[in-house]
Motif scaffolding. Sequence first.
Motif, PDB file in Angstrom:
ATOM      1  N   ALA A 160       0.835  -1.191   0.000  1.00 37.78           N
ATOM      2  CA  ALA A 160       0.000   0.000   0.000  1.00 37.78           C
ATOM      3  C   ALA A 160       0.874   1.247   0.000  1.00 37.78           C
ATOM      4  CB  ALA A 160      -0.909   0.015   1.222  1.00 37.78           C
ATOM      5  N   THR A 161       0.294   2.356  -0.430  1.00 41.21           N
ATOM      6  CA  THR A 161       1.013   3.619  -0.344  1.00 41.21           C
ATOM      7  C   THR A 161       1.059   4.059   1.115  1.00 41.21           C
ATOM      8  OG1 THR A 161      -1.028   4.823  -0.804  1.00 41.21           O
ATOM      9  CG2 THR A 161       0.425   4.392  -2.675  1.00 41.21           C
ATOM     10  N   GLY A 162       2.067   4.834   1.443  1.00 40.01           N
ATOM     11  CA  GLY A 162       2.300   5.239   2.824  1.00 40.01           C
ATOM     12  C   GLY A 162       1.402   6.359   3.289  1.00 40.01           C
ATOM     13  N   THR A 163       0.103   6.170   3.201  1.00 41.82           N
ATOM     14  CA  THR A 163      -0.833   7.147   3.745  1.00 41.82           C
ATOM     15  C   THR A 163      -0.994   6.908   5.242  1.00 41.82           C
ATOM     16  OG1 THR A 163      -2.718   5.708   3.304  1.00 41.82           O
ATOM     17  CG2 THR A 163      -2.119   7.281   1.574  1.00 41.82           C
ATOM     18  N   ASP A 164      -1.653   7.810   5.942  1.00 41.92           N
ATOM     19  CA  ASP A 164      -1.812   7.674   7.388  1.00 41.92           C
ATOM     20  C   ASP A 164      -2.461   6.350   7.770  1.00 41.92           C
ATOM     21  OD1 ASP A 164      -0.679  10.151   7.718  1.00 41.92           O
ATOM     22  OD2 ASP A 164      -2.572  11.206   8.016  1.00 41.92           O
ATOM     23  N   GLY A 165      -3.544   5.972   7.087  1.00 47.01           N
ATOM     24  CA  GLY A 165      -4.244   4.737   7.412  1.00 47.01           C
ATOM     25  C   GLY A 165      -3.392   3.508   7.186  1.00 47.01           C
ATOM     26  N   SER A 166      -2.704   3.467   6.073  1.00 46.01           N
ATOM     27  CA  SER A 166      -1.835   2.319   5.784  1.00 46.01           C
ATOM     28  C   SER A 166      -0.673   2.254   6.757  1.00 46.01           C
ATOM     29  CB  SER A 166      -1.289   2.416   4.358  1.00 46.01           C
ATOM     30  OG  SER A 166      -2.331   2.353   3.426  1.00 46.01           O
ATOM     31  N   ALA A 167      -0.064   3.388   7.021  1.00 45.15           N
ATOM     32  CA  ALA A 167       1.081   3.423   7.926  1.00 45.15           C
ATOM     33  C   ALA A 167       0.676   3.026   9.343  1.00 45.15           C
ATOM     34  CB  ALA A 167       1.713   4.810   7.918  1.00 45.15           C
ATOM     35  N   GLU A 168      -0.578   3.223   9.694  1.00 50.14           N
ATOM     36  CA  GLU A 168      -1.074   2.821  11.015  1.00 50.14           C
ATOM     37  C   GLU A 168      -1.157   1.304  11.140  1.00 50.14           C
ATOM     38  OE1 GLU A 168      -2.389   3.339  14.868  1.00 50.14           O
ATOM     39  OE2 GLU A 168      -1.745   4.942  13.511  1.00 50.14           O
ATOM     40  N   GLN A 169      -1.402   0.612  10.044  1.00 48.61           N
ATOM     41  CA  GLN A 169      -1.639  -0.823  10.086  1.00 48.61           C
ATOM     42  C   GLN A 169      -0.490  -1.664   9.548  1.00 48.61           C
ATOM     43  OE1 GLN A 169      -5.515  -1.937   8.537  1.00 48.61           O
ATOM     44  NE2 GLN A 169      -6.188   0.164   8.798  1.00 48.61           N
ATOM     45  N   ILE A 170       0.313  -1.099   8.667  1.00 46.38           N
ATOM     46  CA  ILE A 170       1.357  -1.881   8.006  1.00 46.38           C
ATOM     47  C   ILE A 170       2.724  -1.475   8.541  1.00 46.38           C
ATOM     48  CG2 ILE A 170       2.453  -2.437   5.804  1.00 46.38           C
ATOM     49  CD1 ILE A 170      -0.287  -1.791   4.507  1.00 46.38           C
ATOM     50  N   ILE A 171       3.484  -2.470   8.941  1.00 44.28           N
ATOM     51  CA  ILE A 171       4.876  -2.259   9.334  1.00 44.28           C
ATOM     52  C   ILE A 171       5.710  -2.727   8.150  1.00 44.28           C
ATOM     53  CG2 ILE A 171       6.675  -2.818  11.002  1.00 44.28           C
ATOM     54  CD1 ILE A 171       4.319  -3.581  12.940  1.00 44.28           C
ATOM     55  N   ASP A 172       6.332  -1.783   7.491  1.00 40.77           N
ATOM     56  CA  ASP A 172       7.047  -2.056   6.251  1.00 40.77           C
ATOM     57  C   ASP A 172       8.058  -3.182   6.431  1.00 40.77           C
ATOM     58  OD1 ASP A 172       7.559  -1.444   3.501  1.00 40.77           O
ATOM     59  OD2 ASP A 172       9.427  -0.488   4.127  1.00 40.77           O
ATOM     60  N   GLY A 173       7.922  -4.223   5.604  1.00 38.13           N
ATOM     61  CA  GLY A 173       8.826  -5.353   5.648  1.00 38.13           C
ATOM     62  C   GLY A 173       8.483  -6.401   6.686  1.00 38.13           C
ATOM     63  N   VAL A 174       7.483  -6.125   7.516  1.00 39.71           N
ATOM     64  CA  VAL A 174       7.095  -7.067   8.576  1.00 39.71           C
ATOM     65  C   VAL A 174       5.781  -7.759   8.232  1.00 39.71           C
ATOM     66  CG1 VAL A 174       6.472  -7.301  11.020  1.00 39.71           C
ATOM     67  CG2 VAL A 174       8.347  -5.786  10.341  1.00 39.71           C
ATOM     68  N   ASN A 175       4.749  -6.972   7.926  1.00 38.77           N
ATOM     69  CA  ASN A 175       3.457  -7.552   7.569  1.00 38.77           C
ATOM     70  C   ASN A 175       2.958  -7.052   6.212  1.00 38.77           C
ATOM     71  OD1 ASN A 175       2.734  -4.965   8.238  1.00 38.77           O
ATOM     72  ND2 ASN A 175       1.287  -5.529   9.844  1.00 38.77           N
ATOM     73  N   GLY A 176       3.824  -6.400   5.492  1.00 39.62           N
ATOM     74  CA  GLY A 176       3.485  -5.865   4.184  1.00 39.62           C
ATOM     75  C   GLY A 176       4.570  -4.914   3.733  1.00 39.62           C
ATOM     76  N   LEU A 177       4.290  -4.198   2.671  1.00 38.76           N
ATOM     77  CA  LEU A 177       5.248  -3.227   2.147  1.00 38.76           C
ATOM     78  C   LEU A 177       4.544  -1.902   1.915  1.00 38.76           C
ATOM     79  CD1 LEU A 177       7.075  -5.454  -0.492  1.00 38.76           C
ATOM     80  CD2 LEU A 177       7.891  -4.830   1.787  1.00 38.76           C
ATOM     81  N   LEU A 178       5.192  -0.834   2.315  1.00 41.20           N
ATOM     82  CA  LEU A 178       4.695   0.513   2.046  1.00 41.20           C
ATOM     83  C   LEU A 178       5.520   1.121   0.923  1.00 41.20           C
ATOM     84  CD1 LEU A 178       4.234   1.864   5.676  1.00 41.20           C
ATOM     85  CD2 LEU A 178       2.432   1.264   4.059  1.00 41.20           C
ATOM     86  N   VAL A 179       4.841   1.707  -0.028  1.00 40.91           N
ATOM     87  CA  VAL A 179       5.544   2.415  -1.097  1.00 40.91           C
ATOM     88  C   VAL A 179       5.259   3.903  -0.914  1.00 40.91           C
ATOM     89  CG1 VAL A 179       5.450   0.465  -2.696  1.00 40.91           C
ATOM     90  CG2 VAL A 179       3.644   2.154  -2.746  1.00 40.91           C
ATOM     91  N   PRO A 180       6.220   4.738  -1.267  1.00 43.33           N
ATOM     92  CA  PRO A 180       6.005   6.173  -1.112  1.00 43.33           C
ATOM     93  C   PRO A 180       4.826   6.650  -1.958  1.00 43.33           C
ATOM     94  CG  PRO A 180       8.308   5.697  -1.609  1.00 43.33           C
ATOM     95  CD  PRO A 180       7.542   4.423  -1.790  1.00 43.33           C
ATOM     96  N   GLN A 181       4.088   7.573  -1.410  1.00 48.32           N
ATOM     97  CA  GLN A 181       2.966   8.135  -2.161  1.00 48.32           C
ATOM     98  C   GLN A 181       3.535   9.154  -3.145  1.00 48.32           C
ATOM     99  OE1 GLN A 181      -0.103   9.629   0.352  1.00 48.32           O
ATOM    100  NE2 GLN A 181      -1.508   9.948  -1.312  1.00 48.32           N
ATOM    101  N   GLN A 182       3.231   8.965  -4.412  1.00 45.42           N
ATOM    102  CA  GLN A 182       3.774   9.800  -5.476  1.00 45.42           C
ATOM    103  C   GLN A 182       2.635  10.469  -6.237  1.00 45.42           C
ATOM    104  OE1 GLN A 182       7.099  10.082  -6.044  1.00 45.42           O
ATOM    105  NE2 GLN A 182       7.606   8.624  -4.442  1.00 45.42           N
ATOM    106  N   SER A 183       2.935  11.610  -6.809  1.00 37.59           N
ATOM    107  CA  SER A 183       1.930  12.266  -7.638  1.00 37.59           C
ATOM    108  C   SER A 183       2.007  11.804  -9.087  1.00 37.59           C
ATOM    109  CB  SER A 183       2.084  13.785  -7.561  1.00 37.59           C
ATOM    110  OG  SER A 183       3.379  14.154  -7.995  1.00 37.59           O
ATOM    111  N   GLU A 184       3.151  11.307  -9.494  1.00 32.78           N
ATOM    112  CA  GLU A 184       3.327  10.845 -10.868  1.00 32.78           C
ATOM    113  C   GLU A 184       2.880   9.391 -11.001  1.00 32.78           C
ATOM    114  OE1 GLU A 184       4.414  12.579 -13.547  1.00 32.78           O
ATOM    115  OE2 GLU A 184       4.440  14.374 -12.275  1.00 32.78           O
TER     116      GLU A 184
END
Length: 90
Positions: free
Chosen positions: A11-35
């Motif tokens: 998921a993208t690293g929005t507030d909601g995703s970052a609250e639930q996902i620990i990057d590399g532990v239970n999922g992956l966060l990708v930076p939120q981009q405008s492009e």
Amino acid sequence: EAMACYTPVIATGTDGSAEQIIDGVNGLLVPQQSEEAEVIRQYQQALTTFFTQPAEQYQQMQLNSRHSAEQYLLGQVVNRLQDIYQRVVS
């Protein structure tokens, strides 16, 4: 819901995703981009990470995903609400 089914998420690293996902532990966060092209590239890179990691590492992510989601399962939520209601009534 995916995490409750032992499925790590990307998921993208929005507030909601970052609250639930620990990057590399239970999922992956990708930076939120405008492009759009950059968002697609980040997701492709995350998928490659999933597909190229050792099976044991992915299985651990699956277990971590389930563990993270357990607090949101219906039975857990109902039990917490019941406890709150009983304290209010008492």
